[in-house]
Design a protein around this motif. Structure first.
Motif, PDB file in Angstrom:
ATOM      1  N   ILE A  28      -3.074  -9.524   3.001  1.00  0.00           N
ATOM      2  CA  ILE A  28      -3.680  -8.607   3.965  1.00  0.00           C
ATOM      3  C   ILE A  28      -4.274  -7.397   3.249  1.00  0.00           C
ATOM      4  O   ILE A  28      -5.367  -6.934   3.568  1.00  0.00           O
ATOM      5  N   ALA A  29      -3.566  -6.874   2.269  1.00  0.00           N
ATOM      6  CA  ALA A  29      -4.047  -5.698   1.530  1.00  0.00           C
ATOM      7  C   ALA A  29      -5.320  -6.018   0.762  1.00  0.00           C
ATOM      8  O   ALA A  29      -6.215  -5.179   0.658  1.00  0.00           O
ATOM      9  N   LEU A  30      -5.416  -7.218   0.217  1.00  0.00           N
ATOM     10  CA  LEU A  30      -6.591  -7.572  -0.580  1.00  0.00           C
ATOM     11  C   LEU A  30      -7.858  -7.718   0.261  1.00  0.00           C
ATOM     12  O   LEU A  30      -8.947  -7.795  -0.288  1.00  0.00           O
ATOM     13  N   GLU A  31      -7.712  -7.743   1.569  1.00  0.00           N
ATOM     14  CA  GLU A  31      -8.896  -7.775   2.425  1.00  0.00           C
ATOM     15  C   GLU A  31      -9.576  -6.415   2.507  1.00  0.00           C
ATOM     16  O   GLU A  31     -10.741  -6.344   2.884  1.00  0.00           O
ATOM     17  N   SER A  32      -8.858  -5.341   2.178  1.00  0.00           N
ATOM     18  CA  SER A  32      -9.443  -4.012   2.349  1.00  0.00           C
ATOM     19  C   SER A  32      -9.572  -3.202   1.060  1.00  0.00           C
ATOM     20  O   SER A  32     -10.139  -2.121   1.097  1.00  0.00           O
ATOM     21  N   ILE A  33      -9.032  -3.692  -0.069  1.00  0.00           N
ATOM     22  CA  ILE A  33      -9.204  -2.962  -1.324  1.00  0.00           C
ATOM     23  C   ILE A  33      -9.662  -3.935  -2.407  1.00  0.00           C
ATOM     24  O   ILE A  33      -9.587  -5.148  -2.242  1.00  0.00           O
ATOM     25  N   MET A  78      -7.012   7.134  -9.476  1.00  0.00           N
ATOM     26  CA  MET A  78      -7.707   6.010  -8.852  1.00  0.00           C
ATOM     27  C   MET A  78      -7.920   6.270  -7.360  1.00  0.00           C
ATOM     28  O   MET A  78      -9.002   6.026  -6.825  1.00  0.00           O
ATOM     29  N   PHE A  79      -6.907   6.790  -6.672  1.00  0.00           N
ATOM     30  CA  PHE A  79      -7.051   7.072  -5.252  1.00  0.00           C
ATOM     31  C   PHE A  79      -7.960   8.266  -5.009  1.00  0.00           C
ATOM     32  O   PHE A  79      -8.713   8.295  -4.061  1.00  0.00           O
ATOM     33  N   TRP A  80      -7.865   9.265  -5.877  1.00  0.00           N
ATOM     34  CA  TRP A  80      -8.666  10.469  -5.709  1.00  0.00           C
ATOM     35  C   TRP A  80     -10.151  10.172  -5.915  1.00  0.00           C
ATOM     36  O   TRP A  80     -11.005  10.788  -5.305  1.00  0.00           O
ATOM     37  N   GLY A  81     -10.470   9.217  -6.775  1.00  0.00           N
ATOM     38  CA  GLY A  81     -11.860   8.886  -7.062  1.00  0.00           C
ATOM     39  C   GLY A  81     -12.618   8.409  -5.844  1.00  0.00           C
ATOM     40  O   GLY A  81     -13.792   8.695  -5.675  1.00  0.00           O
ATOM     41  N   THR A  87      -5.752   1.696   3.965  1.00  0.00           N
ATOM     42  CA  THR A  87      -4.567   0.991   4.445  1.00  0.00           C
ATOM     43  C   THR A  87      -4.111  -0.036   3.425  1.00  0.00           C
ATOM     44  O   THR A  87      -2.916  -0.232   3.219  1.00  0.00           O
ATOM     45  N   GLY A  88      -5.057  -0.677   2.754  1.00  0.00           N
ATOM     46  CA  GLY A  88      -4.714  -1.666   1.741  1.00  0.00           C
ATOM     47  C   GLY A  88      -3.940  -1.063   0.587  1.00  0.00           C
ATOM     48  O   GLY A  88      -3.047  -1.708   0.034  1.00  0.00           O
TER      49      GLY A  88
END
Length: 98
Positions: A28-33, A78-81, A87-88
């Motif tokens: 499920i996570a790989l669908e959004s990230i 990585m998130f800040w970029g 959600t992923g």
């Protein structure tokens, strides 16, 4: 197979459910990230296992704590970029802890 008995069934069921939850959450996570983000986050499970050992009283060298710190900084960068926390990303962090 000869050693299987009814006493192993509850443990096997629990491990099977945990493994299914792990794989379903990852899918499920790989669908959004992106895959590179997911693989970096999931690789933190190795560091988390080492830190859990430390919490249980095992000796850890200083380089383990330095690696854990760098990994957390890397995830932050990585998130800040992207400027958003998808959600992923949260699902993969939960998957790592699972």
């Amino acid at each position: 197979m000869r050693r299987l008995n009814a006493l192993l069934l509850p443990d096997s069921l629990i491990l099977g459910i945990l493994f299914f939850t792990y794989l379903a959450t990852e899918a499920i996570a790989l669908e959004s990230i992106h895959g590179n983000q997911a693989s970096f986050i999931i690789s933190l499970s190795a560091i988390i296992v080492a830190l859990m050992g430390w919490l249980l009283g095992r000796y850890l060298p200083l380089k383990t704590f330095l690696a854990a710190g760098l990994a957390v900084i890397g995830i932050g960068v990585m998130f800040w970029g992207e400027g958003i926390l998808a959600t992923g990303n949260l699902l993969m962090i939960g998957d790592t802890l699972l």
